[in-house]
Design a protein around this motif. Structure first.
Motif, PDB file in Angstrom:
ATOM      1  N   GLN A 400       0.963  -1.136  -0.144  1.00 58.09           N
ATOM      2  CA  GLN A 400      -0.196  -0.024   0.012  1.00 58.09           C
ATOM      3  C   GLN A 400       0.961   1.253   0.582  1.00 58.09           C
ATOM      4  N   PRO A 401       0.259   2.205  -0.624  1.00 58.66           N
ATOM      5  CA  PRO A 401       1.050   3.440  -0.698  1.00 58.66           C
ATOM      6  C   PRO A 401       1.280   3.915   1.442  1.00 58.66           C
ATOM      7  N   TYR A 402       2.116   4.469   1.044  1.00 58.15           N
ATOM      8  CA  TYR A 402       2.276   5.110   3.092  1.00 58.15           C
ATOM      9  C   TYR A 402       1.272   5.602   3.489  1.00 58.15           C
ATOM     10  N   LEU A 403       0.429   5.653   3.714  1.00 58.48           N
ATOM     11  CA  LEU A 403       0.042   7.059   4.589  1.00 58.48           C
ATOM     12  C   LEU A 403       0.346   8.220   5.248  1.00 58.48           C
ATOM     13  N   LEU A 404       1.456   8.192   5.091  1.00 63.06           N
ATOM     14  CA  LEU A 404       2.084   9.657   5.979  1.00 63.06           C
ATOM     15  C   LEU A 404       3.374  10.005   4.571  1.00 63.06           C
ATOM     16  N   ASP A 405       3.374   9.404   3.511  1.00 63.48           N
ATOM     17  CA  ASP A 405       4.256   9.732   2.416  1.00 63.48           C
ATOM     18  C   ASP A 405       3.533   9.081   1.084  1.00 63.48           C
ATOM     19  N   PRO A 406       3.098   8.939   0.554  1.00 68.14           N
ATOM     20  CA  PRO A 406       2.018   8.393  -0.487  1.00 68.14           C
ATOM     21  C   PRO A 406       3.101   8.264  -2.023  1.00 68.14           C
ATOM     22  N   SER A 407       3.807   8.892  -2.047  1.00 67.28           N
ATOM     23  CA  SER A 407       5.150   8.348  -3.089  1.00 67.28           C
ATOM     24  C   SER A 407       6.188   7.226  -2.748  1.00 67.28           C
ATOM     25  N   ILE A 408       5.669   6.751  -1.344  1.00 65.75           N
ATOM     26  CA  ILE A 408       6.332   5.298  -1.451  1.00 65.75           C
ATOM     27  C   ILE A 408       5.139   4.301  -0.591  1.00 65.75           C
ATOM     28  N   THR A 409       5.634   3.120  -0.821  1.00 64.75           N
ATOM     29  CA  THR A 409       5.191   1.895  -0.466  1.00 64.75           C
ATOM     30  C   THR A 409       5.496   1.520   1.125  1.00 64.75           C
ATOM     31  N   LEU A 410       4.498   1.348   1.873  1.00 64.12           N
ATOM     32  CA  LEU A 410       4.661   1.345   3.565  1.00 64.12           C
ATOM     33  C   LEU A 410       6.170  -0.052   3.383  1.00 64.12           C
ATOM     34  N   GLY A 411       5.960  -0.990   2.511  1.00 60.51           N
ATOM     35  CA  GLY A 411       7.620  -1.571   2.402  1.00 60.51           C
ATOM     36  C   GLY A 411       8.847  -1.041   1.988  1.00 60.51           C
ATOM     37  N   GLN A 412       8.360   0.037   1.475  1.00 64.29           N
ATOM     38  CA  GLN A 412      10.225   0.973   1.112  1.00 64.29           C
ATOM     39  C   GLN A 412      10.017   1.549   2.411  1.00 64.29           C
ATOM     40  N   TYR A 413       9.148   2.153   3.720  1.00 63.50           N
ATOM     41  CA  TYR A 413       9.447   2.559   4.761  1.00 63.50           C
ATOM     42  C   TYR A 413      10.085   1.815   5.273  1.00 63.50           C
ATOM     43  N   VAL A 414       9.622   0.649   5.782  1.00 64.76           N
ATOM     44  CA  VAL A 414      10.062  -0.420   7.240  1.00 64.76           C
ATOM     45  C   VAL A 414      11.549  -1.163   6.591  1.00 64.76           C
ATOM     46  N   GLN A 415      11.921  -1.816   4.959  1.00 63.82           N
ATOM     47  CA  GLN A 415      12.717  -1.455   4.906  1.00 63.82           C
ATOM     48  C   GLN A 415      14.528  -1.029   5.499  1.00 63.82           C
ATOM     49  N   PRO A 416      14.229  -0.231   5.338  1.00 65.55           N
ATOM     50  CA  PRO A 416      16.142   0.974   5.673  1.00 65.55           C
ATOM     51  C   PRO A 416      15.431   0.565   7.612  1.00 65.55           C
ATOM     52  N   GLN A 417      14.543   0.904   8.090  1.00 68.42           N
ATOM     53  CA  GLN A 417      13.963   0.919   9.202  1.00 68.42           C
ATOM     54  C   GLN A 417      15.088  -0.933  10.589  1.00 68.42           C
ATOM     55  N   GLY A 418      15.549  -1.467   9.657  1.00 69.42           N
ATOM     56  CA  GLY A 418      15.234  -2.200  10.304  1.00 69.42           C
ATOM     57  C   GLY A 418      14.901  -3.627  11.155  1.00 69.42           C
ATOM     58  N   VAL A 419      13.744  -3.346  10.550  1.00 70.53           N
ATOM     59  CA  VAL A 419      12.251  -4.674  11.173  1.00 70.53           C
ATOM     60  C   VAL A 419      10.918  -4.853  10.045  1.00 70.53           C
ATOM     61  N   SER A 420      10.691  -6.090  10.515  1.00 70.93           N
ATOM     62  CA  SER A 420      10.179  -7.239   9.397  1.00 70.93           C
ATOM     63  C   SER A 420       8.628  -6.861   9.887  1.00 70.93           C
ATOM     64  N   VAL A 421       8.093  -6.349   9.001  1.00 72.42           N
ATOM     65  CA  VAL A 421       6.240  -6.560   9.677  1.00 72.42           C
ATOM     66  C   VAL A 421       5.547  -8.000   9.857  1.00 72.42           C
ATOM     67  N   VAL A 422       5.579  -8.747  10.972  1.00 69.29           N
ATOM     68  CA  VAL A 422       4.992 -10.055  10.866  1.00 69.29           C
ATOM     69  C   VAL A 422       3.732 -10.411  10.846  1.00 69.29           C
ATOM     70  N   ASP A 423       2.581  -9.542  11.695  1.00 67.37           N
ATOM     71  CA  ASP A 423       1.271  -9.076  11.482  1.00 67.37           C
ATOM     72  C   ASP A 423       0.833  -8.001  12.077  1.00 67.37           C
ATOM     73  N   PHE A 424      -0.096  -8.264  12.315  1.00 67.73           N
ATOM     74  CA  PHE A 424      -1.721  -6.998  12.362  1.00 67.73           C
ATOM     75  C   PHE A 424      -3.106  -7.437  13.126  1.00 67.73           C
ATOM     76  N   VAL A 425      -3.235  -6.204  13.581  1.00 62.08           N
ATOM     77  CA  VAL A 425      -4.488  -6.422  13.896  1.00 62.08           C
ATOM     78  C   VAL A 425      -5.269  -5.477  14.375  1.00 62.08           C
ATOM     79  N   ARG A 426      -6.191  -4.676  13.421  1.00 68.74           N
ATOM     80  CA  ARG A 426      -7.175  -4.121  13.461  1.00 68.74           C
ATOM     81  C   ARG A 426      -8.865  -3.557  14.545  1.00 68.74           C
TER      82      ARG A 426
END
Length: 439
Positions: A400-426
């Motif tokens: 998905q387009p990253y909510l706070l910066d739609p020019s990149i995807t959420l994956g592109q935002y997370v990758q340099p942070q050194g973490v992996s998103v594995v699950d979520f609850v909403r």
């Protein structure tokens, strides 16, 4: 008009006085006033939906006192009373227009005057010696000082008055019911408190049965984090007005604490994260939490009785993580309340489970941003970093387009942070209700 309440014959075992029931919409009280030689009997409806017309206000009594002290003669005059309340000023003016002021009041008036003077002294002493809570009670139930009542006096002695005030402050129940509890339990404060809660719960179950089936589309999401455990709960009510009530918010807090205790009691050896859900019936059966008696269902019934709306314990989710994992969280539309300690309340909530191989000082801020994205973009699955970027309709979180910066995807935002998103609850408050209504 206020609901007259259930038929006394059908609930003959109720120990609460019918006219001042613990959860009644209103209760009536007959009062007698004496002005200008006239004795006026007026029934006041405290707490009813009549609002300002429900009771006799001090301003009206002050004006009646003025008529008396100034020997005002209304004969041959036309009088319009604005803001009449129960109409005591107009009634007195009409009586004075029919008969002249009598300087020598009847013996009945003298007795009445002595009684309201004594009562005024009692109210003054309670207001001076009581806490802020006692003062607010006097303001919320405006019983005029210049009255005397046919029923027994509320304050029998200094010791019983002190116990009554303590019980009232501790439980929040009405003075009449606190007095009844103390009488029933021989003025034992602890037993009286237990007795009150049991009777209130009995009344609450009765009201809950009557309100069952009414739609509950409003409510709150509650978030609680303790150590490596995080819980998210949803409790629903009928109106947004009740969701802002502290009693309802305390119910949500209790549900969160009960869910947390349940989760912490699960004995499991964690090598990876653990996630679970509780539906409405499972949630209702949970114990109410530390230092609380009964189940969450019991506390739900008590809240329904107090607030007069249908409510439901809709669902809960919990997440436990071992070392190397982190749970980011976010609640949207936060309602602040100092009395709720660590529980955060709002209309939307999200938990995002991340795996991290190194210490990251910005994990809390990162987790909050990821939670914001989940709340705003409502993904249905995590997806993969290898997935193609999607548009606004994309349901895979990382694409998905990253909510706070739609020019990149959420994956592109997370990758340099050194973490992996594995699950979520909403959780979204009330979701599913509209769809069910449409069907």
């Amino acid at each position: 008009m206020a609901d007259p309440g259930p038929d006394p014959e059908s609930e003959s075992e109720s120990v609460f006085p019918r006219e001042v029931g613990l959860f009644a919409d209103s209760y009536s009280e007959k009062s007698r006033f004496c002005f200008c030689g006239h004795v006026l009997n007026i029934t006041q409806n405290f707490g009813s939906r009549l609002g300002v017309a429900a009771c006799v206000w001090d301003a009206a009594l002050s004006l009646c006192n003025y008529f008396e002290s100034q020997n005002v003669d209304f004969r041959g005059k036309k009088v319009i009373e604005l803001g009449a309340g129960t109409g005591i000023v107009g009634i007195l003016a009409a009586l004075q227009g029919l008969s002249p002021y009598r300087c020598a009041p009847k013996r009945e008036c003298s007795a009445a005057r002595e009684m309201w003077m004594l009562r005024s002294l009692r109210v003054f002493l309670v207001a001076r010696t009581g806490s802020h809570t006692a003062g607010s009670v006097l303001r919320q139930s405006p019983q005029p000082r210049h009255t005397f009542h046919a029923g027994p006096c509320l304050y029998a002695s200094a010791s019983s008055k002190e116990l009554l005030m303590k019980l009232r402050r501790k439980t929040g129940y009405s003075f009449v019911n606190c007095k009844k509890a103390l009488e029933t339990c021989g003025e034992d404060l602890k037993q009286a408190e237990t007795w009150l809660h049991k009777q209130a719960q009995k009344e609450g179950w009765s009201k809950a049965a009557k309100l069952q089936g009414r739609k509950t589309k409003e409510g709150l999401i509650g978030l609680l984090q303790e150590g490596n455990t995080t819980v998210l709960v949803e409790v629903n009510c009928e109106t947004d007005f009740v969701s802002r009530n502290l009693k309802f918010q305390q119910l949500v807090q209790q549900v969160a604490l009960g869910t947390m205790m349940h989760c912490q009691n699960l004995k499991d050896q964690l090598s990876t994260y653990s996630k679970g859900f509780l539906n409405s019936s499972e949630l209702s059966r949970l114990p109410a939490g530390p230092d609380r008696e009964g189940s969450l269902k019991d506390h739900l019934a008590l809240a329904i009785g107090r607030l007069g709306e249908n409510m439901t314990l809709k669902r809960a989710a919990w997440v436990k993580v071992p070392s190397g994992f982190y749970v980011g969280s976010y609640v949207h539309g936060v309602m602040q309340s100092p009395s709720l300690h660590n529980v955060v309340l709002g209309k939307y909530g999200a938990l995002v489970i991340c795996e991290t191989s190194e210490q990251n000082a910005n994990l809390e801020d990162l987790g909050r941003r990821l939670g914001q994205h989940v709340v705003g973009m409502a993904p249905l699955s995590v997806g993969s970093l290898d997935d193609e970027p999607g548009g606004e309709a994309e349901t895979k979180m990382l694409s998905q387009p990253y909510l706070l910066d739609p020019s990149i995807t959420l994956g592109q935002y997370v990758q340099p942070q050194g973490v992996s998103v594995v699950d979520f609850v909403r959780f979204e408050c009330g979701e599913g209700e509209e769809a069910a209504e449409t069907e």
